[in-house]
Design a protein around this motif. Sequence first.
Motif, PDB file in Angstrom:
ATOM      1  N   PRO A 116       0.813  -1.597   0.084  1.00 50.24           N
ATOM      2  CA  PRO A 116      -0.255   0.069   0.580  1.00 50.24           C
ATOM      3  C   PRO A 116       0.905   1.846   0.083  1.00 50.24           C
ATOM      4  O   PRO A 116       0.291   2.366  -0.614  1.00 50.24           O
ATOM      5  CB  PRO A 116      -0.841  -0.244   1.519  1.00 50.24           C
ATOM      6  N   THR A 117       2.118   1.226   0.857  1.00 50.90           N
ATOM      7  CA  THR A 117       2.676   2.340   0.744  1.00 50.90           C
ATOM      8  C   THR A 117       4.663   1.216   0.394  1.00 50.90           C
ATOM      9  O   THR A 117       4.816   0.752   1.086  1.00 50.90           O
ATOM     10  CB  THR A 117       3.251   3.494   1.704  1.00 50.90           C
ATOM     11  N   THR A 118       4.629   2.393  -0.963  1.00 50.66           N
ATOM     12  CA  THR A 118       5.623   1.804  -1.466  1.00 50.66           C
ATOM     13  C   THR A 118       6.990   2.436  -1.669  1.00 50.66           C
ATOM     14  O   THR A 118       6.444   3.800  -1.757  1.00 50.66           O
ATOM     15  CB  THR A 118       6.026   1.062  -3.042  1.00 50.66           C
ATOM     16  N   VAL A 119       8.350   2.301  -0.482  1.00 53.98           N
ATOM     17  CA  VAL A 119       9.919   4.076  -1.024  1.00 53.98           C
ATOM     18  C   VAL A 119      10.193   3.628  -1.863  1.00 53.98           C
ATOM     19  O   VAL A 119      10.911   1.820  -1.349  1.00 53.98           O
ATOM     20  CB  VAL A 119       9.268   4.284   0.261  1.00 53.98           C
ATOM     21  N   ASP A 120      10.662   3.638  -2.764  1.00 53.58           N
ATOM     22  CA  ASP A 120      12.558   3.508  -3.666  1.00 53.58           C
ATOM     23  C   ASP A 120      13.567   4.110  -2.829  1.00 53.58           C
ATOM     24  O   ASP A 120      12.754   4.814  -2.191  1.00 53.58           O
ATOM     25  CB  ASP A 120      12.200   3.808  -4.192  1.00 53.58           C
ATOM     26  N   LEU A 121      14.131   2.773  -2.273  1.00 52.94           N
ATOM     27  CA  LEU A 121      15.188   3.709  -1.745  1.00 52.94           C
ATOM     28  C   LEU A 121      15.916   4.570  -2.091  1.00 52.94           C
ATOM     29  O   LEU A 121      16.697   5.047  -1.722  1.00 52.94           O
ATOM     30  CB  LEU A 121      16.480   2.153  -1.536  1.00 52.94           C
ATOM     31  N   ALA A 122      16.043   4.749  -3.652  1.00 55.98           N
ATOM     32  CA  ALA A 122      16.416   5.998  -3.888  1.00 55.98           C
ATOM     33  C   ALA A 122      16.137   7.142  -3.490  1.00 55.98           C
ATOM     34  O   ALA A 122      16.270   8.590  -3.253  1.00 55.98           O
ATOM     35  CB  ALA A 122      16.602   6.316  -5.543  1.00 55.98           C
ATOM     36  N   GLY A 123      14.642   7.147  -3.108  1.00 53.00           N
ATOM     37  CA  GLY A 123      13.821   8.334  -2.202  1.00 53.00           C
ATOM     38  C   GLY A 123      13.622   8.392  -0.899  1.00 53.00           C
ATOM     39  O   GLY A 123      12.358   9.038  -0.240  1.00 53.00           O
ATOM     40  N   TYR A 124      14.498   7.113   0.106  1.00 49.36           N
ATOM     41  CA  TYR A 124      14.680   6.651   1.145  1.00 49.36           C
ATOM     42  C   TYR A 124      14.974   8.522   2.298  1.00 49.36           C
ATOM     43  O   TYR A 124      13.884   8.915   2.730  1.00 49.36           O
ATOM     44  CB  TYR A 124      15.228   5.788   1.082  1.00 49.36           C
ATOM     45  N   ASP A 125      15.597   8.935   1.616  1.00 51.23           N
ATOM     46  CA  ASP A 125      16.746   9.534   2.966  1.00 51.23           C
ATOM     47  C   ASP A 125      15.336  11.062   2.951  1.00 51.23           C
ATOM     48  O   ASP A 125      15.558  11.334   3.643  1.00 51.23           O
ATOM     49  CB  ASP A 125      18.114  10.341   2.141  1.00 51.23           C
ATOM     50  N   ALA A 126      14.914  11.281   1.447  1.00 56.83           N
ATOM     51  CA  ALA A 126      13.987  12.290   1.620  1.00 56.83           C
ATOM     52  C   ALA A 126      12.750  12.412   2.045  1.00 56.83           C
ATOM     53  O   ALA A 126      11.776  13.062   2.175  1.00 56.83           O
ATOM     54  CB  ALA A 126      13.198  12.875  -0.409  1.00 56.83           C
ATOM     55  N   TRP A 127      12.075  11.115   1.238  1.00 52.76           N
ATOM     56  CA  TRP A 127      10.860  11.010   1.890  1.00 52.76           C
ATOM     57  C   TRP A 127      10.941  10.944   3.934  1.00 52.76           C
ATOM     58  O   TRP A 127      10.154  10.773   4.547  1.00 52.76           O
ATOM     59  CB  TRP A 127      10.441   8.874   1.950  1.00 52.76           C
ATOM     60  N   LEU A 128      11.952  10.117   4.597  1.00 48.67           N
ATOM     61  CA  LEU A 128      12.095   9.889   5.917  1.00 48.67           C
ATOM     62  C   LEU A 128      12.195  11.376   6.577  1.00 48.67           C
ATOM     63  O   LEU A 128      11.996  11.547   7.589  1.00 48.67           O
ATOM     64  CB  LEU A 128      13.166   9.663   5.968  1.00 48.67           C
ATOM     65  N   ALA A 129      13.033  12.161   5.868  1.00 48.74           N
ATOM     66  CA  ALA A 129      12.993  13.795   6.300  1.00 48.74           C
ATOM     67  C   ALA A 129      11.798  14.232   6.126  1.00 48.74           C
ATOM     68  O   ALA A 129      11.611  15.191   7.105  1.00 48.74           O
ATOM     69  CB  ALA A 129      13.910  14.765   5.001  1.00 48.74           C
ATOM     70  N   GLU A 130      10.572  13.766   5.271  1.00 50.12           N
ATOM     71  CA  GLU A 130       9.350  14.285   5.443  1.00 50.12           C
ATOM     72  C   GLU A 130       8.692  14.006   6.966  1.00 50.12           C
ATOM     73  O   GLU A 130       6.962  14.837   7.716  1.00 50.12           O
ATOM     74  CB  GLU A 130       8.679  13.924   4.338  1.00 50.12           C
ATOM     75  N   GLY A 131       8.640  13.535   7.909  1.00 47.08           N
ATOM     76  CA  GLY A 131       9.603  12.747   9.225  1.00 47.08           C
ATOM     77  C   GLY A 131       9.302  14.175  10.064  1.00 47.08           C
ATOM     78  O   GLY A 131      10.664  14.385  10.387  1.00 47.08           O
ATOM     79  N   PRO A 132       8.493  13.458  11.369  1.00 44.79           N
ATOM     80  CA  PRO A 132       8.554  14.918  12.197  1.00 44.79           C
ATOM     81  C   PRO A 132       9.429  14.423  13.256  1.00 44.79           C
ATOM     82  O   PRO A 132       9.775  13.134  13.955  1.00 44.79           O
ATOM     83  CB  PRO A 132       7.225  15.521  13.072  1.00 44.79           C
ATOM     84  N   GLU A 133      10.161  15.422  13.506  1.00 49.15           N
ATOM     85  CA  GLU A 133      11.248  14.711  14.715  1.00 49.15           C
ATOM     86  C   GLU A 133      10.635  14.526  16.625  1.00 49.15           C
ATOM     87  O   GLU A 133      10.655  16.549  16.791  1.00 49.15           O
ATOM     88  CB  GLU A 133      12.848  15.368  14.294  1.00 49.15           C
ATOM     89  N   ARG A 134      10.453  13.786  16.498  1.00 50.15           N
ATOM     90  CA  ARG A 134       9.945  14.223  17.794  1.00 50.15           C
ATOM     91  C   ARG A 134       9.358  12.389  18.473  1.00 50.15           C
ATOM     92  O   ARG A 134       9.835  11.635  17.423  1.00 50.15           O
ATOM     93  CB  ARG A 134       8.351  14.745  17.955  1.00 50.15           C
ATOM     94  N   GLU A 135       9.819  12.277  20.212  1.00 50.66           N
ATOM     95  CA  GLU A 135      10.130  10.993  20.859  1.00 50.66           C
ATOM     96  C   GLU A 135       8.798  10.609  20.097  1.00 50.66           C
ATOM     97  O   GLU A 135       7.188  10.961  20.153  1.00 50.66           O
ATOM     98  CB  GLU A 135      10.250  11.074  21.438  1.00 50.66           C
ATOM     99  N   VAL A 136       8.946   9.062  19.994  1.00 52.95           N
ATOM    100  CA  VAL A 136       7.916   7.417  19.658  1.00 52.95           C
ATOM    101  C   VAL A 136       8.093   7.308  20.826  1.00 52.95           C
ATOM    102  O   VAL A 136       9.303   6.130  20.839  1.00 52.95           O
ATOM    103  CB  VAL A 136       7.644   7.138  18.586  1.00 52.95           C
ATOM    104  N   ASP A 137       6.628   6.715  21.793  1.00 55.92           N
ATOM    105  CA  ASP A 137       7.530   5.712  22.663  1.00 55.92           C
ATOM    106  C   ASP A 137       5.899   5.368  22.427  1.00 55.92           C
ATOM    107  O   ASP A 137       4.834   4.895  23.179  1.00 55.92           O
ATOM    108  CB  ASP A 137       7.343   6.303  24.052  1.00 55.92           C
ATOM    109  N   ALA A 138       5.669   4.088  21.854  1.00 51.47           N
ATOM    110  CA  ALA A 138       4.617   3.110  21.973  1.00 51.47           C
ATOM    111  C   ALA A 138       5.265   1.922  22.852  1.00 51.47           C
ATOM    112  O   ALA A 138       5.838   1.629  22.971  1.00 51.47           O
ATOM    113  CB  ALA A 138       4.289   2.366  20.424  1.00 51.47           C
ATOM    114  N   GLU A 139       3.828   1.537  23.334  1.00 51.94           N
ATOM    115  CA  GLU A 139       3.453   0.907  24.042  1.00 51.94           C
ATOM    116  C   GLU A 139       3.741  -0.807  23.349  1.00 51.94           C
ATOM    117  O   GLU A 139       3.352  -1.209  22.799  1.00 51.94           O
ATOM    118  CB  GLU A 139       2.430   0.076  25.229  1.00 51.94           C
ATOM    119  N   VAL A 140       5.803  -1.306  23.965  1.00 52.48           N
ATOM    120  CA  VAL A 140       5.736  -2.797  23.115  1.00 52.48           C
ATOM    121  C   VAL A 140       6.128  -3.257  24.148  1.00 52.48           C
ATOM    122  O   VAL A 140       6.659  -3.342  25.314  1.00 52.48           O
ATOM    123  CB  VAL A 140       6.636  -2.186  22.389  1.00 52.48           C
TER     124      VAL A 140
END
Length: 487
Positions: A116-140
């Motif tokens: 459903p979501t496919t990310v090509d490694l050639a565009g991986y860094d740009a895709w990653l950079a779109e994510g907000p830089e905030r802590e994630v603390d999910a219950e695992v």
Amino acid sequence: MNAGLGGWPARRAAISPHRVALVFGERLTTYAELHRRVTRLAARLRTAGVGRGDRVAYLGPNHPAFVETMFATHLLGGVFVPLNFRLTAPEVGYLLDHCGAAVLIRSPECAAAAAPTTVDLAGYDAWLAEGPEREVDAEVAADDPAFILYTSGTTGRPKGAVLTHANVIWNCYNLLVGVDVGGDEVTLIGAPLFHVAALNQCLLPTVLKGGRSVIMPAWDVERCFDLIAEHGVTWMFGVPAMFAGLAASPRWAGADLSSVRNLMAGGAPVPAALIHSYLGRGLRFCQGYGMTETAPGATFLEAPESAGHVGSAGLPVFFTDVRCVRPDLTDAAPGEPGEVVIRGPNVTPGYWNDPSATADAFTPDGWFRSGDIAAVDEAGHYRLLDRLKDMYISGGENVYPAEVEAALFEHPSIAEAAVIGVPDDRWGEVGRAFVVPAPGRVARPDELRAYLAGRLARYKIPAYFEVVTDLPRTGSGKVRKAALRTR
């Protein structure tokens, strides 16, 4: 809240932020940077809909993005699915459908496939950079699924072995009891990371201890020698074919290997002649035995024992129980071949969406059935003989191809060998050997037959020899004997 692997980058960054975590070509990634990138990628995956229990797949050669995607998936409580990048598009498509991957990170040179979501490694860094830089603390929780690792699929459809966070963590404990991994470790990752041993026996223990992982995108003998010299590699894992390639290289005799503290082999029985070639260079060559379903360690031969027990796969690892049993599940006597069964906190709870295969894999009292045949000596050392399905019966006698292959490997004209059983009107089955000549040598069947006559019982000597240029292999380096049978 994260009791799984996803919290490791943050914990390691807090302890040793400036240590180098990953080396990839000229690129160095510190633990602080790894933590930042994993956190941002987790946030990006969350916006793509990934949450607890969702599957994220990776298809590509070894790369830092593999490590980042794995930890980011685990940070969200998702399940990471590393795929064999050598598979064809239909094979990859089947696995993606089977696991229900929500996101696929793929390298452009791999087979076309999509989630459903496919990310090509050639565009991986740009895709990653779109994510907000905030802590994630999910219950695992420790018992939550962490990986779906697909078995090699040497026969039939691959099965997806589920490994929990606890399975992998306990495997790391077992490994660290047997190997003195240090914070100054420089680990060469030359085997593919979708292979359980490279991932769980090398990369993750190195991260746990705060060492440095030098990542090779693909195995290359000459590049391996270069990286050992350039980075002072102290530790590496390989399958026997990788170590055989190093020993056969013209650079072998003169290479400076003084930085190497431990070499670890697995994936198939290691010929004694190959072990002796490494011991002769003063290197500690350790063997282990395990499988995807045991995360993977089941037995291990610690370095101080390697010279005195050549050919042994060692003793059961510290927190795991291993037995060798007869068909009625009673313990085999010392020296008697039997099936290896395993029980412990590193053993899979079962196969993804396959209750029938899960039920078949365990004895009624909960031991995992390996399908491997071993013999145990009086001191408790395991010697792997072969896969139960690879054994054949000739004239009423059991023949273990691995024993024949090891004898052939000692011949100076042979670089590799694989033996299978084929039908025979008189004996039921006889052996057929596929042999790859050593560089510059000629493999003559009559000469090989005469050579084996003084080393093996007559019924073990193959009736047929076929000289080939290479052997078909799975992505993890094991010989695909099913392909040899169809040949």
